[in-house]
Write an enzyme that holds these catalytic residues in place. Structure first.
Site, mmCIF file in Angstrom:
data_model
loop_
_atom_site.group_PDB
_atom_site.id
_atom_site.type_symbol
_atom_site.label_atom_id
_atom_site.label_comp_id
_atom_site.label_asym_id
_atom_site.label_seq_id
_atom_site.Cartn_x
_atom_site.Cartn_y
_atom_site.Cartn_z
ATOM 1 N N GLU A 108 -4.307 16.434 5.914
ATOM 2 C CA GLU A 108 -3.987 17.410 4.875
ATOM 3 C C GLU A 108 -4.269 18.821 5.382
ATOM 4 O O GLU A 108 -3.456 19.734 5.234
ATOM 5 C CB GLU A 108 -4.826 17.158 3.609
ATOM 6 C CG GLU A 108 -4.421 15.936 2.812
ATOM 7 C CD GLU A 108 -5.151 14.681 3.263
ATOM 8 O OE1 GLU A 108 -5.794 14.719 4.332
ATOM 9 O OE2 GLU A 108 -5.067 13.661 2.554
ATOM 10 N N ASP A 149 -10.378 -6.916 1.966
ATOM 11 C CA ASP A 149 -9.068 -7.413 1.569
ATOM 12 C C ASP A 149 -8.990 -8.931 1.719
ATOM 13 O O ASP A 149 -8.083 -9.570 1.187
ATOM 14 C CB ASP A 149 -7.968 -6.819 2.459
ATOM 15 C CG ASP A 149 -7.557 -5.440 1.990
ATOM 16 O OD1 ASP A 149 -7.762 -5.156 0.793
ATOM 17 O OD2 ASP A 149 -7.051 -4.663 2.814
ATOM 18 N N LYS A 161 -11.749 25.679 0.037
ATOM 19 C CA LYS A 161 -10.641 25.051 -0.694
ATOM 20 C C LYS A 161 -11.158 23.710 -1.195
ATOM 21 O O LYS A 161 -12.022 23.086 -0.579
ATOM 22 C CB LYS A 161 -9.409 24.882 0.194
ATOM 23 C CG LYS A 161 -9.543 23.832 1.294
ATOM 24 C CD LYS A 161 -8.170 23.517 1.870
ATOM 25 C CE LYS A 161 -8.185 22.241 2.688
ATOM 26 N NZ LYS A 161 -9.055 22.261 3.858
ATOM 27 N N ALA A 220 -18.498 14.362 -0.844
ATOM 28 C CA ALA A 220 -18.103 13.832 -2.144
ATOM 29 C C ALA A 220 -18.729 14.644 -3.270
ATOM 30 O O ALA A 220 -18.200 14.707 -4.383
ATOM 31 C CB ALA A 220 -18.520 12.374 -2.247
ATOM 32 N N ASP A 232 0.852 -1.184 0.000
ATOM 33 C CA ASP A 232 0.000 0.000 0.000
ATOM 34 C C ASP A 232 0.885 1.230 0.000
ATOM 35 O O ASP A 232 1.920 1.259 0.665
ATOM 36 C CB ASP A 232 -0.882 -0.003 1.249
ATOM 37 C CG ASP A 232 -2.090 -0.892 1.052
ATOM 38 O OD1 ASP A 232 -2.594 -0.931 -0.084
ATOM 39 O OD2 ASP A 232 -2.498 -1.557 2.011
#
Lengths: 681, 571
Positions: A352, A523, A396, A379, A311
Site C-alpha cells: 500500500e 486453514d 497517515k 495495531a 480468498d
C-alpha cells in the site's frame, strides 16, 4: 514447467513404452480389472482354438484365412484398449517424473544429531538417504534436497522448477510459509529444514503411484459405470448364447467366428477400452495444471462442486490494494498534500505504502530524510509515518486514529475530509487520512484492483451452477462492494479461520459440495472439512496433509480450473458410453442379416448398408469396432470440452454429437471398410 | 373405416379426461387429505383391528418389502391349495375337475403376480368358487400390491431425506376400499346392463338356429370382468377372454373395458406429479409413454386395416381389413388399438386373437411387453419406467459433467447395480426361456413327455418361433395375454412360465423400491444450474432413447427370427 511441457499426445518415447505395456497387460490377471475387455480376451482365445481346430481339419467353421483374420482383429482390439490405458499411464508418469527428476540425488547438507542436540556439524549425503525427521541445512545457491518444513531461518527461494514462476518467494520458519519443496533453489540466506516425508512418499510419489496400475483405485463413479457396462456385457452374452438354439430352430448353421464377432461388436468395448485411460487422463490434466491430486476421487468430486470459497486477495483482486486518488482538504495546497503523503510512505515497505509513492509520481531521492525516524505501523496507533529531522511530524492512518490525534492537539478536523472518508469507504475503498504536525491535510483513497476477466470467469461458474464465495478480512461494507463489483455470489467479511469452517459446514448440511483453498495451519481443519481442499504448495505441512489436492503454483484461481477438469472427466465418460452403445445399432444391421441371410433370404431387406457378403459384413463390423478405440484415444486423453450452457442444453448437444453421431458414424464406417475389403475378397 | 378411427380416438381422449381427475384424487387419497370416499374409514379401521395392524407405523424399504412379500407368499399357498381341491368344494355347478399340480402352480402364481396367464380355460378349468374367491380375490389384491409399491416409490421421492416409505398394510387397504372397489362397482354395473352374466346358475342349454342344442357357460362374471380391467389383470372368466360375447357384449362395453384398463396406469402418472409436487416431471413422463404407445399403435392399426397381403394375392378384396381372429362387432381398428394397449399396459385381456394378428402387429405387441413401461400395469408400469430413468439419469448425468443424481439424490454403484440387475433379468428370462423351449423343440422333439416337444406348436417356422417368444415375453412382463398356438398346459410350460412370472413380477418391484429406499436415505443435494433437469423434454427424450436402445439391443435377434422374418417372407 507446465508451460514448456509438450502437449503432443503421442510422443515417440511414450508410444514405445505404451506399446510394450500393451502386451504386458495381456496377462489375464491384469485384464481381469477390466471385465469388458477381459471377455474380449477370452473371445480371442476361443478364436485361436477355432483356428487350430480348422487347421486340424475341421470343415464346418469357414475357411482358415477368415478365421485367422477374426482372431487377429480381436487380438488387436484388446491391444488397442491396453494401449489406451498404457499411453495415459505413460503420459501421467512422464509428467510426474519430470517434476520429480529435479530433486533426485541432490547432495544434502545433513545436520547430524548428537544425542538430543543438533550440532551444526554438517555432513554431505545424497538426498535419497534423508529420512523423515532428519534436519538439513540449505545456504545460498543450494538446491533443496527434500520436501520439508523450515525450523529456523528465512530465505528467498526460486521455485520456478516446479511452478514455472520466475519471481523468487520468501519462506520462513514458524509461519504459514514454512514449507519448502525438493528441487527448488535457495537464492539467499540460510535455513534449517526438517524433512516431512519418507523417501518415496512425497505427494509426487503418491501421485505417480496413483497413475500407475498397481495402486490405482477405481473411483466410486468408475465402479458404478463398470457395473453398468458389465451388465450390458452380460445382456449381450445372453444374446449370443441364446442365438445358437434360435438359429438351430431356424435351421441356420452358425460359426463360432460369427457368434464371437457378434458378441465382441455388441459389448461396449469402446468405453470399456477407454475407461481407465479417461480416469488417468483426468489426473494427468490436473497435473498439467500443476495440481497434484491425492486421489482420483477428488478430481471426480471437483466436477460436482456447488460452492467455491475463494480468498479475495490474489484470486479476485490483484495482490494488494493500491492508492488511486488524493483528496486534499479545503484550503490545502494539493502539492503539499501529495508531498506529505509520499513522505509518510517513503519508509513504508508495505505494498500500500509503495503504491502511494508510485501514485505521487515524485522522485523519492528529492526528499531529505536524513536523521528522520520512521514510525512503524502498530495495531494500537493504527498509523505510520515519519518524524523528520526538522521536527515535522507526518502521519497517515485510519480515519478515527488520525482524527483523535488531530482533535487531541486542539485542531479541527475538516468536515469535507470526513465526508470523503465515508464516500471512499462506501465505494469499497480504504481511506487513509494524512496529517502534518497534527493537522489533517486530506485523504488518500486505496482501492482493490479487481483482476481483469474475473467477472467473466464467475459468470461461467454461475452457469455451471457453482456458487462463488469471497473470503476477506475486510469490513462488511468493503467486502460487499468488491463482491458486487467482481460478481461473486456471496462473501464472508472479517473472516477468521473458523468462519470458513462454519460456512463450509453450513453449506454441506444443505447437501452442497464445497471447495476451498488454503495455506495456513489454521486453514487445515477447513481444508479437511471441505469436499475438495486445495492446499498451496507454499503452505504448511499440516495444510498440505489436510487437503486432497496440492497446487504447485500457489495460484488461488486454480479452483476454477479444477472444477472444469472434474466436469470434463465425467462428461468424457458419459459421452463415450453413449457413443459406444449407440454404435451397436449399426453393428446389428451389419451382422444379424449376415448370419441368417442364407436361410432367410427375406432378411436381405435388413442389409441396409448393402454389404458385399456375410463374411465381409462381419469382418467390417469387427474392424470398425477395433479401430474406433485408437481413433477415440485423443478424445479420451484430452477430454470432452465443457461448455457452460446449462445442463439441458449441454445434454442436448452431447446427445446430438455422441448419441446421434454414435448411431450414424458406424453405418458410414462399416460401409467404407466393406467397400475396401471387397477389393480383396 | 372413419367411424372405426373416430371410435378409438374418442376412447383415448376419454381415457385421459377421466385419468387426470382420478390422478388428482389418488394423490389426495394417499397424502391423507379429505376425499368423498372417507365413509369407508370405519371399515378400514375394523380391518386393521381385526388384523392387529397399526396403520400409522412407519416402514423402511426393507420392512415394506418384507410385508409385501410375506402376504403374497400366503396368497400363493392359499390359491395353490384351492385349485388342487376345487372339484370337491362348493359352487361347482358344472362339475369341473381339480387342477393338476403343475397347472395349479402356474395358475396360482399367474394370479398372485397380476399376470393372468391362463393355461386352462375358464369354462372347464375352474369352479365358481375358485373364480370368485381365488381368482377375483387375487385380481384385487395383486393390483393393490402393485399400486401400494408405487406409492412407496412416491413416498421415497417426495421427501428430501427419509427412511419411511409408508405403511404397506395401510396403503394396501386404502387402495382396495377407496380406489379399486368403487371403480369396479361402476364398471360391473355397466357391464351387467349390457348383458354380461352375474348369476350363479350353471351352464345354460340353448337351441341354435340350425336346431342343434348347445351348452353355454355362464356364472357371476361381471364383477371379475370389471376388476380384470381396472386392476390390469386380464384373466378372463371365459376362455376366449374379452372376445367372448358374454364377456364383452358390444362396442360400448369394448370401450368401457379398454378405457377401464388404461385408467389407473395413466392416472398414476398424473398422481405422481401431484403427489411429489413435480407436475412437469409427470407430464414429461406421460408424453414419453404416450409417444411410445403411439409409435407401437399406429403401425399396428394401419397394417390391420390394410388386411393380409397373402389374401390380397389370392385376389380377395378385404374391405374390412384383416379379419382373421377378430370379432365382427369390433373390427380391425378397435382390435389393433386394444391389442397394443393390453400389451403395453400388462393387462393381457384380448378382444381378438393375437396369434392371427399381422406379423408387424405381433412385433409391436411383443415390443410393448418387452418395454413394459409405456404406461404399464397398475403401479408396476411406473416402477419399470423408474429403472429406465435410473439408467438414463446415470448416463446423462455424466454427460452434463456431474456425478449422476435424481431429484436431489446421488445415483451410485449400488443403485446402478440394482437397476442393471433388473434389466439383465428380463433379458435372461425371456431369451433363456425361449432358447430352452427352442432347444427341446429342435433336439428332443420326440421326448416322451406329457406333450411331445415336437407337438408344442400349432404353426411351423417363424410364426411358431414367435409363439414361443410371445409366451415368455408375456409371462415375464406379467401381461398374461397369449399368442396361443402353444400347447401350454403341460409341466414344461406350466413350470418354466411359472418361474418366469414370479421373477418377472417381484424383482422389478423389489429393485425400484430398494433403489428409492437407498436414495431417500442419502443426503439431499439441492438443484443448481449445473444439475440435470429431469423434468425437461430433453431428459424425456433421453429416457425414450434408453428404452428403445436397451429393448432393441437386447431383443433384436429373436425378433428378427420371429415376427420380422415373417413380415419379410410375406411382403
Amino acid at each position: 514447467m507446465a508451460k514448456d511441457q509438450s502437449n503432443k499426445l503421442f510422443e515417440p518415447a511414450l508410444v514405445k513404452e505404451a506399446l510394450k505395456q500393451s502386451f504386458v497387460k495381456l496377462n489375464p490377471r491384469i485384464m481381469l480389472r477390466n471385465p469388458v475387455m477381459f471377455t474380449v480376451e477370452i473371445g480371442t482365445a476361443i478364436m485361436l482354438a477355432v483356428c487350430i481346430w480348422i487347421a486340424a481339419g475341421e470343415k464346418s467353421q469357414g475357411h482358415l484365412g477368415y478365421n485367422v483374420a477374426i482372431f487377429l482383429i480381436l487380438l488387436i482390439t484388446v491391444l488397442f484398449a491396453n494401449f489406451a490405458e498404457a499411453i495415459a499411464e505413460a503420459r501421467g508418469k512422464a509428467q510426474a517424473n519430470s517434476l520429480r527428476k529435479t530433486r533426485e540425488e541432490t547432495p544434502a547438507k545433513w545436520i547430524q544429531a548428537v544425542g538430543e542436540m543438533y550440532v551444526d556439524e554438517v555432513k554431505i549425503v545424497p538426498s535419497s538417504q534423508l529420512k523423515k525427521g532428519d534436519i538439513f541445512l540449505c545456504e545460498t545457491g543450494d538446491m533443496i534436497p527434500m520436501d520439508g518444513e523450515i525450523i529456523w531461518g528465512i530465505a528467498t527461494i526460486d521455485e520456478s522448477a516446479i511452478t514455472g514462476e520466475s519471481a523468487p518467494v520468501i519462506r520462513e520458519s514458524g509461519g504459514d510459509k514454512s514449507s519448502v519443496t525438493g528441487g527448488t533453489k535457495v537464492l539467499s540466506d540460510k535455513i534449517k529444514v526438517r524433512v516431512t516425508t519418507e523417501p518415496g512418499e512425497s505427494f509426487l510419489d503418491k501421485m505417480i503411484a496413483l497413475v500407475e496400475g498397481a495402486s490405482r483405485q477405481k473411483t466410486p463413479n468408475e465402479i458404478a459405470l463398470t457395473i453398468l457396462l458389465a451388465s450390458f456385457t452380460l445382456i449381450f452374452l445372453i444374446v449370443c448364447v441364446t442365438l445358437k438354439p434360435f438359429a438351430d430352430y431356424a435351421n441356420t448353421p452358425l460359426t463360432v467366428a460369427a457368434l464371437v464377432s457378434l458378441y465382441v461388436c455388441l459389448i461396449p468395448t469402446t468405453i470399456g477400452g477407454l475407461l481407465s485411460a479417461i480416469g488417468i487422463a483426468g489426473m494427468d490434466r490436473a497435473l498439467r495444471a500443476n495440481v497434484i491430486t491425492k486421489s482420483g476421487k477428488a478430481v471426480e468430486t471437483a466436477g460436482d462442486l456447488d460452492v467455491l470459497l475463494l480468498d479475495k486477495t490474489g484470486t479476485i483482486t490483484i495482490g494488494n490494494r493500491k492508492a488511486t486518488n488524493f483528496y486534499p482538504a479545503n484550503g490545502i495546497d494539493e502539492k503539499l498534500f501529495i508531498e506529505t503523503s509520499v513522505l509518510s510512505s517513503l519508509a513504508d515497505e508495505t505494498p500500500e505504502g509503495k503504491s502511494i509513492v508510485e501514485l505521487g509520481k515524485l522522485n523519492p531521492s528529492s526528499f531529505d530524510t536524513n536523521n528522520s525516524t520512521f514510525i512503524k505501523f502498530t495495531a494500537e496507533t493504527r498509523s505510520s509515518g515519519m518524524d523528520m529531522a526538522d521536527g515535522t511530524k507526518v502521519r497517515k492512518g485510519a480515519f478515527d486514529s488520525i482524527r483523535n490525534m488531530v482533535v487531541k492537539a486542539g485542531n479541527p478536523f475538516p468536515a469535507e475530509t470526513e465526508e470523503r472518508v465515508k464516500i471512499i469507504a462506501s465505494n469499497g475503498g480504504t481511506p487513509l487520512v494524512v496529517s502534518r504536525n497534527n493537522k489533517a491535510l486530506g485523504v488518500i483513497e486505496l482501492q482493490d484492483i479487481i483482476k481483469p476477466g474475473i467477472q467473466e470467469r464467475f459468470e461461467r461458474l454461475r452457469k455451471m451452477g457453482v456458487k462463488t464465495v469471497m473470503v476477506t478480512g475486510d469490513n462488511p461494507l468493503t467486502a460487499k462492494f468488491i463482491a458486487e463489483k467482481a460478481g461473486v455470489d456471496d462473501y464472508i467479511a472479517e473472516a477468521k479461520p473458523e468462519d470458513k469452517m462454519n460456512y463450509i459446514k453450513k453449506e454441506q448440511q444443505s447437501g452442497k459440495l464445497v471447495a476451498m483453498m488454503g495455506d495456513g495451519t489454521n486453514d487445515a481443519p477447513a481444508l479437511a472439512q471441505a469436499d475438495v481442499g486445495v492446499a498451496m504448495n507454499s503452505g504448511t505441512a499440516a495444510a498440505k496433509e489436510a487437503g486432497n489436492m496440492v497446487d504447485l503454483d500457489n495460484d488461488p484461481t486454480k479452483l476454477i480450473e479444477i472444477v472444469e477438469i472434474g466436469k470434463q472427466l465425467l462428461m468424457t465418460r458419459g459421452t463415450l458410453t453413449t457413443f459406444s452403445i449407440a454404435n451397436d445399432v449399426a453393428k446389428y444391421f451389419a451382422i444379424v442379416p449376415a448370419l441368417f441371410i442364407v436361410s432367410i433370404p427375406g432378411l436381405q431387406s435388413l442389409n441396409v448398408m448393402y454389404l458385399k457378403s456375410a463374411e465381409s459384413a462381419i469382418l467390417s463390423a469387427v474392424i470398425f469396432n477395433a479401430i474406433i478405440i485408437p481413433i477415440l484415444i485423443p478424445l479420451a486423453l484430452r477430454g470432452v470440452a465443457y461448455k457452460p450452457i446449462g445442463a439441458s442444453a449441454l445434454l442436448r448437444r452431447n446427445l446430438l454429437i455422441y448419441g446421434l453421431g454414435g448411431i450414424i458414424a458406424p453405418f458410414i464406417g462399416i460401409k467404407l471398410i466393406d467397400m475396401l475389403l471387397s477389393l480383396f475378397m | 373405416m372413419n367411424t372405426e378411427l373416430t371410435g378409438i380416438i374418442i376412447s383415448f381422449i376419454l381415457t385421459v379426461l377421466l385419468a387426470y381427475p382420478l390422478g388428482k384424487y389418488v394423490a389426495k387419497l394417499y397424502s391423507g387429505q379429505k376425499t368423498w370416499l372417507d365413509f369407508m374409514k370405519p371399515i378400514e379401521r375394523f380391518m386393521y383391528k381385526l388384523a392387529g395392524i397399526n396403520p400409522g407405523q412407519a416402514m423402511n424399504w426393507k420392512e415394506f418389502l418384507k410385508a409385501m412379500l410375506t402376504i403374497n407368499m400366503l396368497w400363493f399357498v392359499y390359491a395353490f391349495v384351492m385349485f388342487l381341491y376345487q372339484a370337491h368344494l362348493p359352487l361347482n355347478p358344472d362339475g369341473n375337475p381339480n387342477m393338476t399340480a403343475d397347472l395349479s402352480f402356474n395358475t396360482a402364481i399367474s394370479f398372485v403376480v397380476n399376470c393372468n396367464l391362463q393355461d386352462y380355460s375358464g369354462e372347464s378349468g375352474v369352479t365358481y368358487l375358485t373364480q370368485l374367491f381365488v381368482i377375483t380375490f387375487l385380481q384385487f389384491v395383486s393390483a393393490a400390491t402393485g399400486i401400494a409399491c408405487l406409492i412407496a416409490l412416491f413416498n421415497g421421492l417426495k421427501e428430501k431425506t427419509t427412511n419411511n416409505l409408508g405403511n404397506f398394510w395401510q396403503i394396501f387397504t386404502v387402495t382396495i376400499t377407496r380406489l379399486l372397489l368403487p371403480l369396479c362397482i361402476v364398471v360391473a354395473v355397466l357391464l351387467v346392463f349390457n348383458g354380461s352374466p352375474a348369476s350363479f346358475d350353471g351352464k345354460d342349454t340353448i337351441t341354435t338356429l340350425q336346431g342343434d342344442t348347445m351348452q353355454v357357460s355362464r356364472g357371476p362374471a361381471a364383477g371379475m370382468i370389471a376388476i380384470k380391467h381396472i386392476g390390469t389383470n386380464g384373466g378372463g372368466w371365459f376362455g376366449a377372454n374379452s372376445a367372448h360375447p358374454l364377456e364383452n357384449p358390444n362396442y360400448f362395453t369394448n370401450m368401457l373395458e379398454v378405457i377401464g384398463q388404461c385408467l389407473i396406469p395413466i392416472a398414476m402418472i398424473f398422481a405422481l406429479g401431484f403427489y411429489i409436487k413435480r407436475k412437469k416431471f409427470a407430464y414429461v413422463i406421460f408424453g414419453v409413454m404416450t409417444l411410445g404407445v403411439l409409435l407401437l399403435m399406429i403401425p399396428t392399426i394401419i397394417t390391420e386395416i390394410h388386411g393380409n397381403p397373402l389374401i390380397a394375392k389370392m385376389g380377395v378384396t378385404q374391405l374390412t381389413g384383416a379379419m382373421e381372429g377378430k370379432e365382427v362387432r369390433f373390427g380391425p381398428a378397435a382390435s389393433g388399438y386394444w391389442s397394443i394397449l393390453t400389451t403395453a399396459i400388462s393387462t393381457g385381456s384380448v378382444n381378438s386373437m393375437h396369434d392371427s394378428s399381422m406379423a408387424l402387429s405381433g412385433l409391436m405387441q411383443m415390443l410393448a411387453m418387452l418395454v413394459n413401461g409405456f404406461y404399464g400395469g397398475c403401479g408396476v408400469g411406473i416402477l419399470n419406467y423408474f429403472i429406465y430413468i435410473i439408467i438414463a439419469v446415470f448416463i446423462s448425468g455424466l454427460m452434463v459433467g456431474r456425478t449422476p443424481e435424481f431429484l436431489g439424490h446421488k445415483v451410485e454403484a449400488r443403485e446402478v447395480k440394482i437397476a442393471a440387475l433388473v434389466t439383465l433379468l428380463s433379458a435372461f428370462i425371456i431369451k433363456g426361456g425361449t432358447a430352452l423351449a427352442a432347444y427341446y423343440f429342435v433336439n428332443h422333439g420326440n421326448a416322451d413327455w406329457a406333450v411331445k416337444p415336437g407337438a408344442w406348436l400349432n404353426n411351423p417356422g417363424y410364426h411358431g418361433f414367435s409363439e414361443i417368444l410371445y409366451q415368455y415375453t408375456s409371462s415375464n412382463a406379467n401381461n398374461g395375454s397369449g399368442f396361443e398356438g402353444v400347447a401350454d398346459n403341460n409341466p414344461f410350460w406350466n413350470i418354466t412360465t411359472g418361474f418366469a412370472m414370479i421373477l418377472g413380477r417381484f424383482l422389478p418391484i423389489i429393485g425400484p423400491i430398494a433403489i428409492v429406499g437407498l436414495m431417500a436415505n442419502k443426503k439431499y443435494v439441492p438443484e443448481s444450474a449445473g444439475t440435470l433437469k429431469v423434468d425437461s423434454i430433453t431428459f424425456g427424450m433421453m429416457t425414450f432413447a434408453v428404452i428403445i436402445i436397451v429393448t432393441a439391443l437386447s431383443y433384436f435377434p429373436p425378433l428378427v427370427l420371429g415376427p420380422i422374418a415373417e413380415y419379410f417372407s410375406i411382403h
